[in-house]
Design a protein around this motif. Sequence first.
Motif, PDB file in Angstrom:
ATOM      1  N   UNK A  98      28.220  45.342  33.085  1.00 22.54           N
ATOM      2  CA  UNK A  98      29.251  45.420  32.044  1.00 22.54           C
ATOM      3  C   UNK A  98      28.997  44.565  30.886  1.00 22.54           C
ATOM      4  N   UNK A  99      28.409  43.375  31.154  1.00 20.83           N
ATOM      5  CA  UNK A  99      28.122  42.485  29.881  1.00 20.83           C
ATOM      6  C   UNK A  99      26.993  43.150  29.185  1.00 20.83           C
ATOM      7  N   UNK A 123      27.611  44.813  24.854  1.00 26.47           N
ATOM      8  CA  UNK A 123      26.810  44.533  23.571  1.00 26.47           C
ATOM      9  C   UNK A 123      26.169  45.936  23.326  1.00 26.47           C
ATOM     10  N   UNK A 124      26.166  46.689  23.940  1.00 30.47           N
ATOM     11  CA  UNK A 124      25.177  47.990  23.610  1.00 30.47           C
ATOM     12  C   UNK A 124      25.983  49.220  24.125  1.00 30.47           C
ATOM     13  N   UNK A 125      27.236  49.573  23.255  1.00 32.85           N
ATOM     14  CA  UNK A 125      28.207  50.633  23.729  1.00 32.85           C
ATOM     15  C   UNK A 125      27.658  51.936  23.730  1.00 32.85           C
ATOM     16  N   UNK A 157      28.686  43.287  43.327  1.00 39.60           N
ATOM     17  CA  UNK A 157      29.785  43.140  42.364  1.00 39.60           C
ATOM     18  C   UNK A 157      29.046  42.312  41.179  1.00 39.60           C
ATOM     19  N   UNK A 158      28.221  41.295  41.438  1.00 38.51           N
ATOM     20  CA  UNK A 158      27.481  40.418  40.306  1.00 38.51           C
ATOM     21  C   UNK A 158      26.707  41.483  39.598  1.00 38.51           C
ATOM     22  N   UNK A 159      25.924  42.529  40.348  1.00 41.39           N
ATOM     23  CA  UNK A 159      25.242  43.405  39.365  1.00 41.39           C
ATOM     24  C   UNK A 159      26.150  44.288  38.362  1.00 41.39           C
ATOM     25  N   UNK A 216      14.660  43.490  30.000  1.00 41.24           N
ATOM     26  CA  UNK A 216      14.265  42.489  29.051  1.00 41.24           C
ATOM     27  C   UNK A 216      15.245  41.605  28.985  1.00 41.24           C
ATOM     28  N   UNK A 217      16.406  41.895  28.753  1.00 40.32           N
ATOM     29  CA  UNK A 217      17.790  41.114  28.599  1.00 40.32           C
ATOM     30  C   UNK A 217      18.044  40.759  29.873  1.00 40.32           C
TER      31      UNK A 217
END
Length: 441
Positions: A71-72, A76-78, A64-66, A344-345
């Motif tokens: 999603x986050x 930012x990268x649709x 769930x965390x992953x 990297x993010x």
Amino acid sequence: MMLIPNRGSRRTSMVAGVTGLALLLGACGGGSKADNGKDAAEGYDPAAQVTLTWWTGQPSEGEQKAEELAAEYTKAHPNVTIKTSSGAATTDDLLTKLSAGFTSNSYPDVSYAYGSWAGELATSGRTQDLAKFVADPSFGWQEIPAAARETATYDGKVIGVPALVDNLALIYNKKLFDDAHVAYPTDQWSWDDFRAAAKKLTNPSQNLYGTAYSVSGGEDTTWHLWPMLWQRGGKILDGNKPAFNSDAGVAALELLRAMAVDDKSMYLDQTDEQYAKLFNDGRIGMMMSGPWALLEIKEAGLDYGVAQLPGYNGDHQTVSGPDLWVLFDHNDANRAGASRDFIKWLTSKETDAKWNLAIGNLPLRSSEQGTPEFAAYVKEYPGGQKFFENLANAKQARPTVAGYEEMSRNVGDGISKVLQGAAKPKEALDEAAKKSAGAIE
């Protein structure tokens, strides 16, 4: 320990049939994409529509965390879609699942992996080489502990990025020390100090032991010996030849044998999982363990302390067991480039502090020490600061070589025999070296 810590047997990363598995992984490397001299991300278009598959290696709550992380990032990268899954029923099963995926061409773009698998995965020929990517100053590669960077590197190629870092230190129960009128461990303790305290803490009539050691024969058995070997000036390998059966290795194992067999001050755990539970129950005075243990110790309500590992001649080296995000090559520059940008993010100072520190893991990067999340971490987990500082004592890494898993099993079996009185240190390590000689590449 992962994004959600894998409680219990933290370092049980051995898999069944490891010899056959290593051969299968090696056989998948023919026509290796990673070895064709071309950067997998050459020609990457950051605006291209891309779908990535991410095997997280997480249990259900970690998955769930992953998904939240994915999603986050995709918000930012649709143009990027990330399909997350655990990848296998357990983290230990991931190596087998990856091997099958190489055969069927259904392997992921990114997968969690134990650091001890790095050699096997690198020789599959399916991994990206990230050496130039992480060398870019914007990545901050030098902020990650050296032992973790070394674990991600095979034959000069960087196959992934550390997912977490850790190390072994000495965790002790203050009440048991007080009851036995023994002074608490210090960062200057020698192995003689450790042995003497373990004897004083042991009380057979109350089922109390000074310390504990796993005799399962798995990696949890083996990797606890490596710091002692290094402290005494020994090496695991000399080139591709086993060297752990040196005088240094024999001396280190002899000390453990004396504590287990002669002093009977060492609880011998057949499962890897029992000794932490007994420590939390107040039955074991000291255990060599890592930051993953702190949550359950806290939940048990113990008054505890953390010190560096006892040393030899002032050398207090420890061992780090970093796990990795391994990036794979699908002969698609956009998938390769997007997977790099995502990792990297994910491992950046900002994201790592938000996730790893929040659930009790050590920070990946030295730059996180000044973050509010790090301050909250060391407040919530007494001893967390000590584990962070102890990363400086992780001066060497377990070998990133194909065959490490088989060698580890051989060494673990030898240690187990010795601690249970069934073999002598020299003969056990010589036998393990002989069995391992043909496995290392």
